[in-house]
Design an enzyme around this catalytic site. Structure first.
Site, PDB file in Angstrom:
ATOM      1  N   THR A  32      23.843 -37.482 -23.990  1.00 18.75           N
ATOM      2  CA  THR A  32      24.502 -38.678 -23.481  1.00 18.75           C
ATOM      3  C   THR A  32      24.799 -39.585 -24.668  1.00 18.75           C
ATOM      4  O   THR A  32      23.956 -39.752 -25.554  1.00 18.75           O
ATOM      5  CB  THR A  32      23.612 -39.418 -22.475  1.00 18.75           C
ATOM      6  OG1 THR A  32      23.292 -38.526 -21.399  1.00 18.75           O
ATOM      7  CG2 THR A  32      24.321 -40.641 -21.919  1.00 18.75           C
ATOM      8  N   ASP A  37      32.357 -25.669 -31.571  1.00 22.12           N
ATOM      9  CA  ASP A  37      32.655 -26.281 -30.253  1.00 22.12           C
ATOM     10  C   ASP A  37      33.899 -27.166 -30.364  1.00 22.12           C
ATOM     11  O   ASP A  37      33.899 -28.319 -29.939  1.00 22.12           O
ATOM     12  CB  ASP A  37      31.454 -27.097 -29.765  1.00 22.12           C
ATOM     13  CG  ASP A  37      31.548 -27.398 -28.254  1.00 22.12           C
ATOM     14  OD1 ASP A  37      32.375 -26.757 -27.573  1.00 22.12           O
ATOM     15  OD2 ASP A  37      30.812 -28.275 -27.771  1.00 22.12           O
TER      16      ASP A  37
END
Length: 684
Positions: free
Chosen positions: A27, A137
């Site tokens: 987060t 990624d």
């Protein structure tokens, strides 16, 4: 929604202000670094990762490696730590949005915009690859676009840290952008990032990803076993170079992709330079659905993707129709298990005498009998084969052996001495095109030329080759020569008329350097404003060129001259000669010390004014006339006091010692004289 970390202090340093986003592994919060007093992006890992000591060790190594990478197009890693079970990364805070937001709002992008947005991403990856870092990624969510236009790629090393610390049966990444080698459990390198860039470019050009599926493993299977189609299939009219670029990046075999970000960047910029304006500004057709948010996922990896997919419904091949065929049909459908040379003869059916439908049991028996009949027919040969003449067979074998020998000899010559033999590419950098082509020709290679911009190699000379010098390849393989067009030039922005700070920001955005800053007084321009630049605005220059600036110091200060006591005309001339303006007051004043017609006072009396400033002058009317009264017969002390009260100076002349103290005589008396005059009294 409330969050337990918002409003808290992490590691006694980072004050968490608000939550920005949540992903598959962490987060992200907006926080303030209290020590350095700056905003940062605080990435807090999910609890299941924060308790994995192996992972935290890997993350620390990756964070240190990423922190060493300093590049304008890579989000900087500032800190990493663990505060009571809260594992975190501290990164540069980029105020703006992501490439995903652009794709979601605009859908398919014109090639010019797509290439402009992906250029800095590839440049940043190239620097990372040169430093030995692999992203693993790459996706639109990790491409950050600042409000001032800067483009950066973030999250270096996080996916790698998770993958290397978990079991070999898991894979970390975003399934829509995973390279085939990552799906199949093979080692990843810079070319794996290039594959993800190709998928991202496909999505930018078409508005959608090339593969989709009901679950992630279905998409992963397609990456491993299918080939990405050309984006022009969805965007008619797209330049062939764009198709080739996407399919070059997304080749299934890593050996067929660009070796790293720098190799891709060179070709990408070459394509941008050579496409026409019409090709670059091609508007895609009606907007296709924009891609959805792609979170980084933990995917179970398997060495047998086909088995993993067995639980999901697969599309069935077409079955032969049970309905009557038209006798004019050119061919019929093949059942899925029959060989392709099995023919089905179309027929016409008379429906007038159609039998009644069979019961289910009778239908099953009919189907079994039909299957047995077909099996017997397939097992019965339609004709027998003769053994043939043994001598004839011997001749045929001899011919076959001779042909094989000839083919082997030809292949040996082809791969040993002919066009298929291996040779080493010579060094062609900094040579003319003719010299480079001659060297390649002497080595047995065919070459083609591509024009590229280069800041170091003069125009017309060869920058290098692809494959690079020293590489050993077969002679029939083509060699590309990159010919320098000289440095790529960009027009300088207009800096004059703005402040020095604005000029610095404009130079940074244009990737130019700040040269010498000179200041000078200017009566018409406020201090801090740029008066001139060198080179001038609009001048074509290369990136990094220093630009000299001339900055105003404002109007030049002028010392105020002192003119008190000077005659009026002389005072006015002195003030005007200094570049100031004299304002003479009409009302004159009496001044016992200043003669009539001279300056008694000025305002301001000292200090500085700017050119054209006003100095106010007060002119003296001379001393004031005062009537002198008579003090004859009065005592000397009284006379002195009365005369001094009127502003006179008193001079005493004693006769016989002034024994009686009485004024016997006074000069002058009973007449008007200038204030401050001397009055003589004689005292007896």
């Amino acid at each position: 929604m409330s969050d337990r970390l918002v409003g808290t202090l992490v590691d006694n340093r980072y004050a968490v202000r608000s939550k920005l986003a949540r992903g598959g592994m962490s987060t992200v919060y907006l926080a303030t670094d209290l020590r350095l007093e700056r905003d940062v992006a605080l990435k807090v890992l999910h609890p299941h990762l924060a308790t994995d000591e192996t992972f935290l060790g890997k993350l620390g190594q990756e964070a240190k490696a990423a922190a060493k990478l300093s590049h304008p197009h890579v989000v900087g890693v500032l800190d990493q730590g663990n505060d009571g079970g809260t594992a975190y990364l501290v990164m540069e805070f980029i105020k703006g949005h992501t490439l995903r937001d652009v794709i979601r709002s605009k859908g398919a992008l014109p090639p010019r915009l797509a290439l402009a947005l992906i250029d800095p991403v590839v440049e940043g990856l190239g620097e990372a690859h040169a430093a030995g870092l692999i992203h693993r990624d790459v996706k639109p969510e990790n491409v950050l676009i600042a409000d001032d236009g800067r483009i950066k790629i973030g999250d270096f090393g996080l996916a790698r840290a998770v993958t290397t610390s978990t079991s070999t049966g898991t894979l970390i990444g975003t399934v829509g952008y995973l390279s085939p080698e990552l799906v199949l459990g093979k080692p990843a390198d810079a070319r794996s990032d290039i594959y993800s860039v190709g998928i991202m470019l496909y999505e930018m050009l078409t508005g959608q990803q090339p593969y989709d599926g009901e679950v992630p493993i279905q998409v992963a299977y397609k990456h491993a076993h299918e080939t990405v189609g050309p984006p022009s299939a969805l965007v008619p009219g797209l330049a062939a170079e764009m198709d080739e670029l996407v399919q070059w990046c997304t080749a299934s075999d890593p050996e067929n992709r660009p070796v790293d970000g720098h190799a891709l960047l060179q070709e990408l910029r070459h394509i941008r330079t050579n496409l026409t304006n019409a090709e670059l500004d091609l508007r895609p057709p009606a907007a296709v659905p924009a891609g959805q948010q792609n979170a980084t996922e933990i995917i179970a990896r398997t060495n047998n993707p086909t088995a993993a997919l067995s639980a999901f419904p697969r599309p069935q091949p077409p079955q032969p129709s049970r309905e009557p065929h038209s006798p004019y049909a050119p061919h019929a459908l093949y059942p899925p298990d029959d060989p392709p040379d099995t023919q089905y003869i179309p027929y016409a059916q008379d429906n007038r005498n159609q039998p009644a439908p069979l019961s289910k049991r009778a239908q099953r028996k009919h189907d079994r009998d039909d299957e047995k009949a077909r099996s017997r027919a397939a097992a019965t040969p339609v004709r027998s084969l003769r053994e043939g003449n043994p001598r004839r067979r011997g001749v045929l074998w001899a011919v076959v052996l001779i042909i094989i020998a000839l083919l082997a000899t030809g292949a040996g010559w082809f791969f040993g001495m002919g066009p298929g033999s291996a040779a080493t590419i010579p060094v062609v950098a900094n040579k003319s095109v003719a010299q480079a082509q001659q060297l390649l020709s002497d080595a047995g290679f065919q070459s083609r030329t591509n024009d590229v911009f280069d800041d170091d190699v003069p125009s017309g000379l060869v920058v290098g080759s692809e494959p690079a010098a020293g590489t050993e390849i077969r002679k029939f393989q083509p060699v590309a020569l990159f010919v320098s067009k000289g440095p790529q030039l960009f027009e300088l922005p207009t800096l004059t008329g703005g402040t020095l700070e604005e000029a610095k920001n404009a130079l940074n955005q244009a990737e130019m350097a700040l040269g010498k800053v000179t200041e000078q007084f200017d009566d018409a321009v406020a201090a801090g404003v740029v008066l001139a630049q060198d080179p001038a605005s609009g001048t074509p220059t290369r990136h990094g060129t220093p630009v000299n600036l001339l900055v105003s110091k404002g109007p030049q200060p002028i010392p105020v001259p002192s003119v008190v006591g000077m005659e009026e005309d002389d005072a006015v001339d002195a003030i005007e000669a200094a570049g100031l303006k004299a304002d003479v007051l009409k009302d004159e004043v009496n001044d016992p010390k200043v003669p009539r017609g001279s300056v008694a006072a000025q305002s301001p009396a000292t200090g500085n004014l700017t050119k054209g400033g006003t100095v106010t002058l007060t002119i003296s009317d001379g001393p004031k006339l005062v009537n002198v009264p008579s003090f004859i017969g009065k005592q000397a002390a009284e006379a002195r006091k009365g005369l001094e009260a009127l502003g006179f100076k008193v001079e005493v002349n004693n006769v016989l010692g002034g024994f009686f103290g009485t004024v016997r005589d006074q000069d002058p008396v009973d007449e008007e004289v200038p204030e401050g005059s001397v009055i003589t009294i004689t005292v007896v």
